[in-house]
Design a protein around this motif. Structure first.
Motif, mmCIF file in Angstrom:
data_model
loop_
_atom_site.group_PDB
_atom_site.id
_atom_site.type_symbol
_atom_site.label_atom_id
_atom_site.label_comp_id
_atom_site.label_asym_id
_atom_site.label_seq_id
_atom_site.Cartn_x
_atom_site.Cartn_y
_atom_site.Cartn_z
ATOM 1 N N GLY A 15 124.941 -20.439 39.768
ATOM 2 C CA GLY A 15 124.573 -21.551 38.895
ATOM 3 C C GLY A 15 125.685 -22.150 38.066
ATOM 4 O O GLY A 15 125.456 -22.556 36.925
ATOM 5 N N GLY A 16 126.896 -22.237 38.608
ATOM 6 C CA GLY A 16 128.003 -22.824 37.859
ATOM 7 C C GLY A 16 128.928 -21.761 37.299
ATOM 8 O O GLY A 16 128.788 -20.570 37.571
ATOM 9 N N ILE A 17 129.894 -22.215 36.496
ATOM 10 C CA ILE A 17 130.839 -21.314 35.852
ATOM 11 C C ILE A 17 130.377 -21.059 34.429
ATOM 12 O O ILE A 17 130.235 -21.987 33.627
ATOM 13 C CB ILE A 17 132.257 -21.918 35.844
ATOM 14 N N PHE A 18 130.134 -19.792 34.117
ATOM 15 C CA PHE A 18 129.767 -19.405 32.761
ATOM 16 C C PHE A 18 131.041 -18.981 32.032
ATOM 17 O O PHE A 18 131.812 -18.171 32.545
ATOM 18 C CB PHE A 18 128.766 -18.257 32.773
ATOM 19 N N PRO A 19 131.302 -19.536 30.842
ATOM 20 C CA PRO A 19 132.552 -19.220 30.147
ATOM 21 C C PRO A 19 132.618 -17.765 29.712
ATOM 22 O O PRO A 19 131.602 -17.146 29.390
ATOM 23 C CB PRO A 19 132.524 -20.164 28.940
ATOM 24 N N ASP A 20 133.843 -17.221 29.696
ATOM 25 C CA ASP A 20 134.056 -15.881 29.143
ATOM 26 C C ASP A 20 133.836 -15.886 27.638
ATOM 27 O O ASP A 20 133.339 -14.906 27.065
ATOM 28 C CB ASP A 20 135.480 -15.410 29.453
ATOM 29 N N VAL A 21 134.221 -16.992 27.003
ATOM 30 C CA VAL A 21 133.996 -17.171 25.565
ATOM 31 C C VAL A 21 133.212 -18.461 25.385
ATOM 32 O O VAL A 21 133.781 -19.556 25.472
ATOM 33 C CB VAL A 21 135.327 -17.237 24.784
ATOM 34 N N PRO A 22 131.898 -18.369 25.156
ATOM 35 C CA PRO A 22 131.119 -19.597 24.970
ATOM 36 C C PRO A 22 131.374 -20.210 23.593
ATOM 37 O O PRO A 22 131.324 -19.523 22.568
ATOM 38 C CB PRO A 22 129.672 -19.120 25.097
ATOM 39 N N ALA B 130 139.689 -12.000 23.590
ATOM 40 C CA ALA B 130 138.443 -12.697 23.879
ATOM 41 C C ALA B 130 137.249 -11.760 23.732
ATOM 42 O O ALA B 130 136.192 -12.166 23.223
ATOM 43 C CB ALA B 130 138.482 -13.277 25.287
ATOM 44 N N ALA B 131 137.403 -10.522 24.164
ATOM 45 C CA ALA B 131 136.311 -9.551 24.041
ATOM 46 C C ALA B 131 135.953 -9.332 22.568
ATOM 47 O O ALA B 131 134.770 -9.193 22.222
ATOM 48 C CB ALA B 131 136.712 -8.235 24.700
ATOM 49 N N ARG B 132 136.953 -9.315 21.713
ATOM 50 C CA ARG B 132 136.686 -9.146 20.281
ATOM 51 C C ARG B 132 135.939 -10.357 19.721
ATOM 52 O O ARG B 132 135.041 -10.207 18.887
ATOM 53 C CB ARG B 132 137.992 -8.926 19.525
ATOM 54 N N VAL B 133 136.302 -11.546 20.194
ATOM 55 C CA VAL B 133 135.623 -12.750 19.727
ATOM 56 C C VAL B 133 134.162 -12.748 20.166
ATOM 57 O O VAL B 133 133.259 -13.061 19.377
ATOM 58 C CB VAL B 133 136.335 -14.005 20.260
ATOM 59 N N VAL B 134 133.915 -12.393 21.421
ATOM 60 C CA VAL B 134 132.540 -12.366 21.923
ATOM 61 C C VAL B 134 131.723 -11.323 21.179
ATOM 62 O O VAL B 134 130.551 -11.544 20.833
ATOM 63 C CB VAL B 134 132.532 -12.091 23.439
ATOM 64 N N GLU B 135 132.326 -10.180 20.874
ATOM 65 C CA GLU B 135 131.640 -9.151 20.099
ATOM 66 C C GLU B 135 131.312 -9.669 18.714
ATOM 67 O O GLU B 135 130.209 -9.441 18.179
ATOM 68 C CB GLU B 135 132.520 -7.898 20.002
ATOM 69 N N SER C 232 128.353 -11.934 18.785
ATOM 70 C CA SER C 232 127.073 -11.238 18.935
ATOM 71 C C SER C 232 126.613 -10.575 17.642
ATOM 72 O O SER C 232 125.415 -10.389 17.423
ATOM 73 C CB SER C 232 127.171 -10.185 20.046
ATOM 74 N N THR C 233 127.573 -10.236 16.778
ATOM 75 C CA THR C 233 127.217 -9.580 15.511
ATOM 76 C C THR C 233 127.197 -10.539 14.332
ATOM 77 O O THR C 233 126.862 -10.132 13.216
ATOM 78 C CB THR C 233 128.212 -8.445 15.213
ATOM 79 N N GLY C 234 127.591 -11.798 14.603
ATOM 80 C CA GLY C 234 127.601 -12.776 13.515
ATOM 81 C C GLY C 234 128.822 -12.709 12.628
ATOM 82 O O GLY C 234 128.862 -13.342 11.574
ATOM 83 N N ASP C 235 129.849 -11.981 13.051
ATOM 84 C CA ASP C 235 131.085 -11.878 12.273
ATOM 85 C C ASP C 235 132.009 -13.032 12.672
ATOM 86 O O ASP C 235 132.438 -13.116 13.819
ATOM 87 C CB ASP C 235 131.771 -10.542 12.575
ATOM 88 N N PRO C 236 132.336 -13.983 11.766
ATOM 89 C CA PRO C 236 133.130 -15.156 12.134
ATOM 90 C C PRO C 236 134.600 -14.872 12.294
ATOM 91 O O PRO C 236 135.361 -15.716 12.757
ATOM 92 C CB PRO C 236 132.908 -16.101 10.942
ATOM 93 N N GLY C 237 135.134 -13.753 11.886
ATOM 94 C CA GLY C 237 136.582 -13.477 11.851
ATOM 95 C C GLY C 237 137.174 -12.662 12.908
ATOM 96 O O GLY C 237 137.748 -12.699 13.296
ATOM 97 N N ALA C 238 137.311 -12.394 13.895
ATOM 98 C CA ALA C 238 137.973 -11.435 14.752
ATOM 99 C C ALA C 238 138.792 -12.118 15.837
ATOM 100 O O ALA C 238 138.341 -12.339 16.890
ATOM 101 C CB ALA C 238 136.958 -10.539 15.391
ATOM 102 N N HIS C 239 140.016 -12.471 15.455
ATOM 103 C CA HIS C 239 140.954 -12.989 16.458
ATOM 104 C C HIS C 239 142.100 -12.020 16.544
ATOM 105 O O HIS C 239 142.546 -11.515 15.540
ATOM 106 C CB HIS C 239 141.445 -14.383 16.065
#
Length: 541
Positions: free
Chosen positions: A391-398, A526-531, A534-541
């Protein structure tokens, strides 16, 4: 007598009366409508007889050509295929120009500014460039005809034509008392597909608006232009596709020999239930094997865009950021028809290197069909990244695009209601400022005094001062004006710097790349950003 029998008898009697009431010529014609030859199917036999009857007897006297057009439309509609279409010769020409970037003309981009058709770009190595036309020239006459009241469409139709033919264009230019004549010989013109720029810290930014002929060579030139880049962003947002072989060869620039680029599963011609599969592998060494990459997609990235993004995502070569792509993973075959027409049919489907289907089912009007995301199949990449397989390309980081505030929407609606051409005024401001900055040898910027004069003009045009003073509106207009200046100065790097303030997708990509020295480090960030999402934490780069 039952009601059913009565109805049947009435119907039969009416039919007999209808035949009896036919004029003699009609009865004679009806008697000629007989089954075709023995090799015709029943459906073909009925179709031909129906067509002949309508053409000969119907009171509207439709022409044969009109009936054939409607019959063709019916055939296409009966496929329930939103991508099937028969193109007229004019549509074929427009399709070719859109997908190749080629046309026959003089090599200028024009825009209506200050009620005059103005040259806003002159393409390199074209007749206009060779003869010295410049940005800012106002077209006032074409082949002896006053063009001051022409629209951009009117000018385009006149200056385009057969290669080798001539056209005389007169322009008004600042500093000249009289119009300047240009004797131009039309030629084939190619509009570039790839635009590039760079951020101050060495990140390269490439925008592709389609996959036209020459896209691979243009991308290769960009990669050579920035040999010391620290990261690469390829922006495919809004890219509807184009030539799929260009997408495959583009993938080849970034992947390693032997890696699969894509595959297709198509119907074997003339047979059902026997699909034909074909695949393509990388052949050349990667151009930038150690440079971390990000690809940006949105809901309008389709077809060839998805082929490129899917290949890079499957092989863990690029991080995909943005929104789910369109999902046009179908093989489109274009076949010539008589009289200059072409038929486009769906003949198969595209698969990514890992076998993911890009196709998102849609109704005949193009709307996506209902789906349950929780049931989507998934597959893992070589690095163990979890990818949706249909169904298309799903982004790694939406990341969702920015939206207008209520005050900004009120401003745009008020401009429409007051008949203030806000986009045109912004374009005019950007063009005037670009000329001034170029003349002063300055980089794209937003100068305060001209911007305040621009705001005053909007009020003079009819916008209420209170609208411009609403929270955030001036910042929004500053952003739009800055982008216009950078666009007119053809500085994509500066445009990207300005764009970030209102483009969360690009901003996320830049932040991720600035904190990652390798592709694996980029995936970890990117994994940290996606996490964090999911937890609602705006800061993790």
């Amino acid at each position: 007598m039952t009601h059913t029998n009565l109805s049947s008898r009435l119907a039969g009697a009416l039919a007999l009366l209808a035949v009896a009431a036919m004029p003699a010529f009609a009865q004679t014609t009806a008697s000629r409508i007989t089954p075709g030859d023995a090799t015709a199917s029943a459906g073909e036999d009925v179709f031909r007889s129906t067509l002949e009857a309508i053409s000969t007897l119907h009171m509207s006297a439709p022409s044969d050509s009109a009936l054939w057009e409607r019959a063709i439309d019916g055939l296409i509609e009966g496929l329930d295929d939103p991508y099937a279409e028969v193109f007229t010769p004019a549509e074929v020409a427009a399709f070719e120009e859109q997908n190749t970037g080629n046309y026959a003309g003089i090599g200028i981009q024009i825009t209506e500014l200050n009620d005059m058709v103005t040259v806003t770009a002159v393409f390199n190595a074209t007749p206009a460039d060779d003869m010295g036309m410049q940005e800012g020239d106002v077209i006032v006459e074409i082949d002896g005809v006053d063009a001051r009241d022409f629209t951009t469409d009117s000018v385009s139709k006149v200056v385009r034509g057969t290669p080798g033919t001539q056209v005389t264009v007169k322009v008004e230019r600042a500093g000249y008392d009289q119009p300047i004549p240009f004797e131009l010989t039309r030629a084939e013109v190619h509009v570039p597909t790839v635009r590039s720029g760079a951020f101050d810290d060495g990140l390269a930014y490439v925008v592709m608006d389609r996959f036209a002929r020459g896209a691979v060579q243009e991308m290769d030139s960009v990669l050579r232009e920035y040999p010391a880049m620290n990261g690469l962003i390829i922006d495919l947002r809004g890219n509807p596709g184009g030539y799929l072989d260009e997408a495959l060869m583009l993938s080849d620039l970034f992947l390693s020999p032997g890696q699969k680029l894509a595959s297709t599963r198509s119907r074997t011609p003339g047979r059902t239930g026997e699909p034909t599969e074909e695949s393509w592998d990388d052949r050349v060494p990667p151009r930038i094997p150690d440079v971390p990459m990000v690809v940006l997609v949105d809901e309008f990235s389709a077809s060839a865009s998805e082929i490129l993004a899917g290949a890079l995502q499957d092989h863990d070569r690029a991080l995909v950021v943005g929104q789910r792509s369109f999902g046009k993973g179908l093989v489109q075959t274009v076949m010539p028809l008589p009289h200059g027409r072409q038929l486009r049919l769906t003949t198969g489907e595209w698969l990514t290197p890992l076998g993911r289907s890009l196709h998102r089912p849609r109704a005949s009007d193009g709307r996506p069909l209902p789906e349950d995301v929780d049931t989507f199949p998934r597959i893992q990449s070589e690095l163990g990244r979890d990818l949706v397989a249909v169904g298309g390309i799903f982004p790694d980081v939406p990341v969702a695009d920015d939206t207008l505030t209520l005050a900004e929407r009120d401003l745009l609606q008020a401009a429409v209601d007051a008949e203030v051409p806000l986009p045109l005024r912004i374009a005019e401001f950007g063009f005037a400022e670009a000329q001034a900055l170029n003349g002063a040898g300055q980089a794209p910027t937003l100068r305060e005094q001209p911007f305040q004069a621009f705001l005053d003009q909007l009020v003079s045009d009819g916008l209420e001062q209170s609208l411009l003073e609403a929270d955030g509106v001036e910042d929004y207009l500053r952003w739009r004006a800055s982008l216009s200046v950078a666009d007119r100065m053809a500085d994509l790097g500066a445009r990207a710097e300005f764009l970030q303030s209102r483009d969360p997708v690009l901003r996320e990509a830049v932040q991720l790349l600035r904190g990652a020295a390798s592709q694996s480090a980029l995936y970890a960030a990117a994994a940290r950003v996606v996490e964090a999402q999911s937890t609602g934490d705006p800061g993790a780069h």
